[in-house]
Design a protein around this motif. Structure first.
Motif, PDB file in Angstrom:
ATOM      1  N   LEU A 188       0.833  -1.203   0.000  1.00 54.18           N
ATOM      2  CA  LEU A 188       0.000   0.000   0.000  1.00 54.18           C
ATOM      3  C   LEU A 188       0.867   1.252   0.000  1.00 54.18           C
ATOM      4  O   LEU A 188       1.840   1.345   0.745  1.00 54.18           O
ATOM      5  N   LEU A 189       0.490   2.175  -0.859  1.00 54.45           N
ATOM      6  CA  LEU A 189       1.028   3.518  -0.771  1.00 54.45           C
ATOM      7  C   LEU A 189      -0.106   4.312  -0.133  1.00 54.45           C
ATOM      8  O   LEU A 189      -1.071   4.672  -0.814  1.00 54.45           O
ATOM      9  N   LEU A 190      -0.019   4.523   1.148  1.00 50.09           N
ATOM     10  CA  LEU A 190      -1.131   5.169   1.846  1.00 50.09           C
ATOM     11  C   LEU A 190      -0.969   6.682   1.747  1.00 50.09           C
ATOM     12  O   LEU A 190      -0.028   7.252   2.302  1.00 50.09           O
ATOM     13  N   ASP A 191      -1.871   7.313   1.006  1.00 55.38           N
ATOM     14  CA  ASP A 191      -1.856   8.768   0.933  1.00 55.38           C
ATOM     15  C   ASP A 191      -2.601   9.287   2.154  1.00 55.38           C
ATOM     16  O   ASP A 191      -3.828   9.165   2.253  1.00 55.38           O
ATOM     17  N   VAL A 192      -1.831   9.829   3.092  1.00 54.44           N
ATOM     18  CA  VAL A 192      -2.411  10.244   4.372  1.00 54.44           C
ATOM     19  C   VAL A 192      -3.398  11.384   4.163  1.00 54.44           C
ATOM     20  O   VAL A 192      -4.452  11.451   4.809  1.00 54.44           O
ATOM     21  N   PHE A 196      -7.294  11.425   5.115  1.00 53.33           N
ATOM     22  CA  PHE A 196      -7.869  12.500   5.932  1.00 53.33           C
ATOM     23  C   PHE A 196      -9.095  13.102   5.226  1.00 53.33           C
ATOM     24  O   PHE A 196     -10.163  13.269   5.840  1.00 53.33           O
ATOM     25  N   ILE A 197      -8.931  13.409   3.930  1.00 53.61           N
ATOM     26  CA  ILE A 197     -10.023  14.053   3.174  1.00 53.61           C
ATOM     27  C   ILE A 197     -11.259  13.150   3.140  1.00 53.61           C
ATOM     28  O   ILE A 197     -12.382  13.591   3.422  1.00 53.61           O
ATOM     29  N   ASN A 198     -11.063  11.891   2.789  1.00 47.99           N
ATOM     30  CA  ASN A 198     -12.208  10.972   2.724  1.00 47.99           C
ATOM     31  C   ASN A 198     -12.879  10.824   4.088  1.00 47.99           C
ATOM     32  O   ASN A 198     -14.105  10.760   4.190  1.00 47.99           O
ATOM     33  N   SER A 199     -12.055  10.763   5.143  1.00 52.93           N
ATOM     34  CA  SER A 199     -12.630  10.582   6.485  1.00 52.93           C
ATOM     35  C   SER A 199     -13.458  11.805   6.891  1.00 52.93           C
ATOM     36  O   SER A 199     -14.478  11.677   7.567  1.00 52.93           O
ATOM     37  N   GLN A 200     -13.030  12.989   6.456  1.00 50.97           N
ATOM     38  CA  GLN A 200     -13.781  14.198   6.772  1.00 50.97           C
ATOM     39  C   GLN A 200     -15.047  14.302   5.923  1.00 50.97           C
ATOM     40  O   GLN A 200     -16.119  14.591   6.428  1.00 50.97           O
ATOM     41  N   ASN A 201     -14.888  14.061   4.613  1.00 52.56           N
ATOM     42  CA  ASN A 201     -16.031  14.243   3.707  1.00 52.56           C
ATOM     43  C   ASN A 201     -17.101  13.166   3.886  1.00 52.56           C
ATOM     44  O   ASN A 201     -18.276  13.406   3.638  1.00 52.56           O
ATOM     45  N   ALA A 226      -4.264  19.970   2.414  1.00 54.71           N
ATOM     46  CA  ALA A 226      -5.536  19.870   1.677  1.00 54.71           C
ATOM     47  C   ALA A 226      -6.244  21.227   1.746  1.00 54.71           C
ATOM     48  O   ALA A 226      -5.898  22.082   2.553  1.00 54.71           O
ATOM     49  N   ARG A 227      -7.253  21.403   0.887  1.00 54.22           N
ATOM     50  CA  ARG A 227      -7.965  22.681   0.841  1.00 54.22           C
ATOM     51  C   ARG A 227      -9.428  22.463   1.249  1.00 54.22           C
ATOM     52  O   ARG A 227     -10.051  21.483   0.812  1.00 54.22           O
ATOM     53  N   TYR A 228      -9.928  23.363   2.061  1.00 54.42           N
ATOM     54  CA  TYR A 228     -11.327  23.265   2.471  1.00 54.42           C
ATOM     55  C   TYR A 228     -12.131  24.357   1.770  1.00 54.42           C
ATOM     56  O   TYR A 228     -11.791  25.541   1.856  1.00 54.42           O
ATOM     57  N   ALA A 229     -13.159  23.975   1.060  1.00 51.92           N
ATOM     58  CA  ALA A 229     -13.995  24.959   0.362  1.00 51.92           C
ATOM     59  C   ALA A 229     -15.383  24.377   0.166  1.00 51.92           C
ATOM     60  O   ALA A 229     -15.538  23.189  -0.133  1.00 51.92           O
ATOM     61  N   TRP A 233     -13.565  18.982   1.845  1.00 54.64           N
ATOM     62  CA  TRP A 233     -12.119  18.993   1.721  1.00 54.64           C
ATOM     63  C   TRP A 233     -11.750  18.538   0.314  1.00 54.64           C
ATOM     64  O   TRP A 233     -12.390  17.645  -0.230  1.00 54.64           O
ATOM     65  N   HIS A 234     -10.713  19.195  -0.233  1.00 59.38           N
ATOM     66  CA  HIS A 234     -10.281  18.870  -1.603  1.00 59.38           C
ATOM     67  C   HIS A 234      -8.795  18.552  -1.619  1.00 59.38           C
ATOM     68  O   HIS A 234      -8.012  19.164  -0.901  1.00 59.38           O
ATOM     69  N   ASP A 235      -8.435  17.619  -2.497  1.00 58.79           N
ATOM     70  CA  ASP A 235      -7.042  17.191  -2.643  1.00 58.79           C
ATOM     71  C   ASP A 235      -6.366  18.125  -3.642  1.00 58.79           C
ATOM     72  O   ASP A 235      -6.251  17.809  -4.820  1.00 58.79           O
ATOM     73  N   SER A 236      -5.909  19.279  -3.159  1.00 59.55           N
ATOM     74  CA  SER A 236      -5.447  20.311  -4.087  1.00 59.55           C
ATOM     75  C   SER A 236      -3.938  20.303  -4.298  1.00 59.55           C
ATOM     76  O   SER A 236      -3.450  20.948  -5.232  1.00 59.55           O
ATOM     77  N   HIS A 237      -3.184  19.631  -3.455  1.00 56.50           N
ATOM     78  CA  HIS A 237      -1.714  19.553  -3.607  1.00 56.50           C
ATOM     79  C   HIS A 237      -1.067  20.926  -3.681  1.00 56.50           C
ATOM     80  O   HIS A 237      -0.067  21.096  -4.371  1.00 56.50           O
ATOM     81  N   ASN A 238      -1.650  21.914  -3.028  1.00 60.11           N
ATOM     82  CA  ASN A 238      -1.141  23.273  -3.240  1.00 60.11           C
ATOM     83  C   ASN A 238      -0.821  24.039  -1.968  1.00 60.11           C
ATOM     84  O   ASN A 238      -0.618  25.248  -2.029  1.00 60.11           O
ATOM     85  N   THR A 239      -0.801  23.380  -0.830  1.00 56.04           N
ATOM     86  CA  THR A 239      -0.620  24.159   0.376  1.00 56.04           C
ATOM     87  C   THR A 239       0.151  23.379   1.442  1.00 56.04           C
ATOM     88  O   THR A 239       0.378  22.169   1.316  1.00 56.04           O
ATOM     89  N   THR A 240       0.530  24.112   2.483  1.00 54.11           N
ATOM     90  CA  THR A 240       1.300  23.516   3.577  1.00 54.11           C
ATOM     91  C   THR A 240       0.432  22.510   4.333  1.00 54.11           C
ATOM     92  O   THR A 240      -0.773  22.692   4.489  1.00 54.11           O
ATOM     93  N   THR A 241       1.079  21.473   4.827  1.00 53.09           N
ATOM     94  CA  THR A 241       0.352  20.393   5.508  1.00 53.09           C
ATOM     95  C   THR A 241      -0.279  20.867   6.816  1.00 53.09           C
ATOM     96  O   THR A 241       0.399  21.497   7.646  1.00 53.09           O
TER      97      THR A 241
END
Lengths: 290, 179
Positions: A188-192, A196-201, A226-229, A233-241
């Motif tokens: 598994l390559l677990l994308d943390v 997180f996003i799936n668990s929230q959404n 991740a980005r919240y909008a 939550w969205h997997d935006s790959h654009n911000t600090t963890t």
């Protein structure tokens, strides 16, 4: 693909021990804007994850770049479009490119996603979730076997964010991942961040989810902010963890047998020096709990 | 587990792929209906896919993006109605197809053809042989100079010599070559 064909491929060969894979440490997903800064931050990068699709070209510049990266860094290739969940089977052209890249790199492992990107001749251009059904498991088994027949490099698969869910799911999220691991010789390559996003959404406890996974199969992690909008939550790959993701990452490292952690930044790419503190924090976690 | 279940999955994936990539401008009440997926979630995902393509293309065609400004997205959405990508090299080809499409559609902006040519040349670098690279590098350098350093409305003469090999004639531009 028919059911007889799928059944004929049901037998899984010798199980590979993912526990024996080398520990690579902490690195980044290589993107071209980082190229000129890699040596300035050399000590912060243990290995690079290369997007396999970016190196399928036979052009001089692409091959030169690959050779340069290979000379200077430990690399692992990460595919975006093997489309292992595609009921139409693997795309032979894409698979051939991927396998050739693996022959050239000889990495300790390679990765792709639990998803499909192609159906009926249409390239969707994005990772699309699979229904969590027996049929999906069969298709995955068929395609994974076909891929592994062509490449002996250990394969690890990544969980994706789910922008929608199917109402005909037959398995819970964790059970589906367990079945994939159980039925196939994959890690598994677990994308943390995705977890997180799936668990929230979809409102489930990520720690409970985590503890249902086979710990010895958790080989590599991805993380990024991740980005919240608009209530999601969205997997935006654009911000600090975010801090919640760091906490989850720590739990995953404590639980799994993690060999490598990759920071995946694709958008809003800053100077590499700005990512070093995140890499160092991940390294500290891996050294302390891994 | 039967053939039927796999055939159904195949059908489901084909329908989904079509729904995610077909022409936009549909209403959630009338389209994207799927008994197994929430249509609003599906619409939102399709919008995400178009945005992703717009972002990727704008990165690959930076001068066109700068020249068109906010209209870049408008034109791309129009382009996306009839074009979806479909190959191993999808992202680059998507951008190249869009650049070609733009060149044929937009004539109102006088400097856009130079931007298109410049961006397209950059992309074509990635798939060519060594001699082709030399020519493209030259074209790239010329377009770069034209866009960044030349003075608007001022004439300039640029001499370029290409040595194509010891046994072949030397070409020089603009006399012998093509503009």
């Amino acid at each position: 693909m028919d059911a007889a064909q799928v059944d004929a491929e049901a037998a899984v060969g010798n199980k590979f021990s993912f526990a024996n894979l080398p520990k690579l440490g902490v690195g980044i997903g290589y993107r071209q804007p980082f190229r000129n800064q890699l040596f300035l931050q050399r000590s912060a990068i243990d290995f690079l994850e290369l997007v396999a699709d970016h190196f399928f070209s036979n052009s001089t510049s692409s091959q030169d770049e690959l050779a340069w990266l290979q000379r200077n860094f430990q690399t692992t290739p990460h595919g975006l479009a093997l489309s292992l969940g595609s009921a139409d089977g693997l795309d032979p052209v894409y698979t051939k490119h991927f396998v050739e890249l693996l022959r050239s790199l000889q990495p300790p492992w390679c990765s792709d996603h639990i998803a499909f990107t192609r159906a009926d001749g249409i390239d969707i251009g994005h990772l699309t979730p699979l229904p969590k059904t027996r049929a999906s498991l069969r298709v995955l088994r068929h395609n994974i076997t076909a891929f592994q027949d062509q490449s002996p490099i250990p394969l690890i698969l990544e969980n994706i964010t789910e922008p929608f869910r199917y109402q005909n799911d037959q398995y819970e999220d964790a059970d589906f991942l367990c079945e994939i691991c159980e039925q196939n010789n994959v890690g598994l390559l677990l994308d943390v961040t995705n977890l997180f996003i799936n668990s929230q959404n979809y409102q489930f406890d990520p720690i409970t989810f985590l503890h249902r996974l086979p710990r010895e199969r958790i080989v590599q992690l991805h993380f990024v902010g991740a980005r919240y909008a608009e209530g999601q939550w969205h997997d935006s790959h654009n911000t600090t963890t975010q801090e919640e993701i760091w906490q989850l990452l720590t739990e995953v490292v404590k639980y799994g047998s993690v060999k490598g952690i990759i920071l995946e930044r694709d958008l809003n790419i800053p100077d590499l020096s700005e990512l070093v503190p995140e890499l160092q924090r991940a390294r500290t976690i891996l050294e302390e709990f891994g | 587990m039967s053939d039927k279940e796999i055939a159904e999955l195949q059908q489901q994936q084909a329908n989904l792929a079509r729904r995610l990539t077909e022409a936009s401008g549909v209403q959630p009440q009338t389209d994207l209906h799927s008994p197994s997926i929430d249509s609003l979630q599906l619409l939102a995902h399709r919008e995400t896919l178009v945005r992703k393509r717009i972002h990727q293309t704008s990165t690959l065609l930076p001068y066109c993006h700068r020249a068109l400004g906010r209209d870049f997205e408008k034109y791309f959405r129009k382009f996306a109605l009839t074009h979806h990508f479909n190959s191993v090299d999808a992202i680059r080809l998507d951008a190249l197809h869009f650049a070609n499409w733009l060149a044929a559609i937009v004539s109102a902006i006088p400097w856009l053809p130079s931007c298109i040519r410049f961006d397209r040349t950059r992309l074509e670098f990635q798939h060519t042989n060594r001699w082709g690279v030399k020519i493209l590098r030259l074209d790239y350098a010329l377009q770069h100079w034209k866009l960044n350093e030349s003075q608007p409305n001022k004439k300039a003469t640029v001499w370029i010599f290409l040595n194509s090999g010891s046994n072949q004639r030397v070409w020089h531009w603009p006399q012998n070559g093509q503009a």
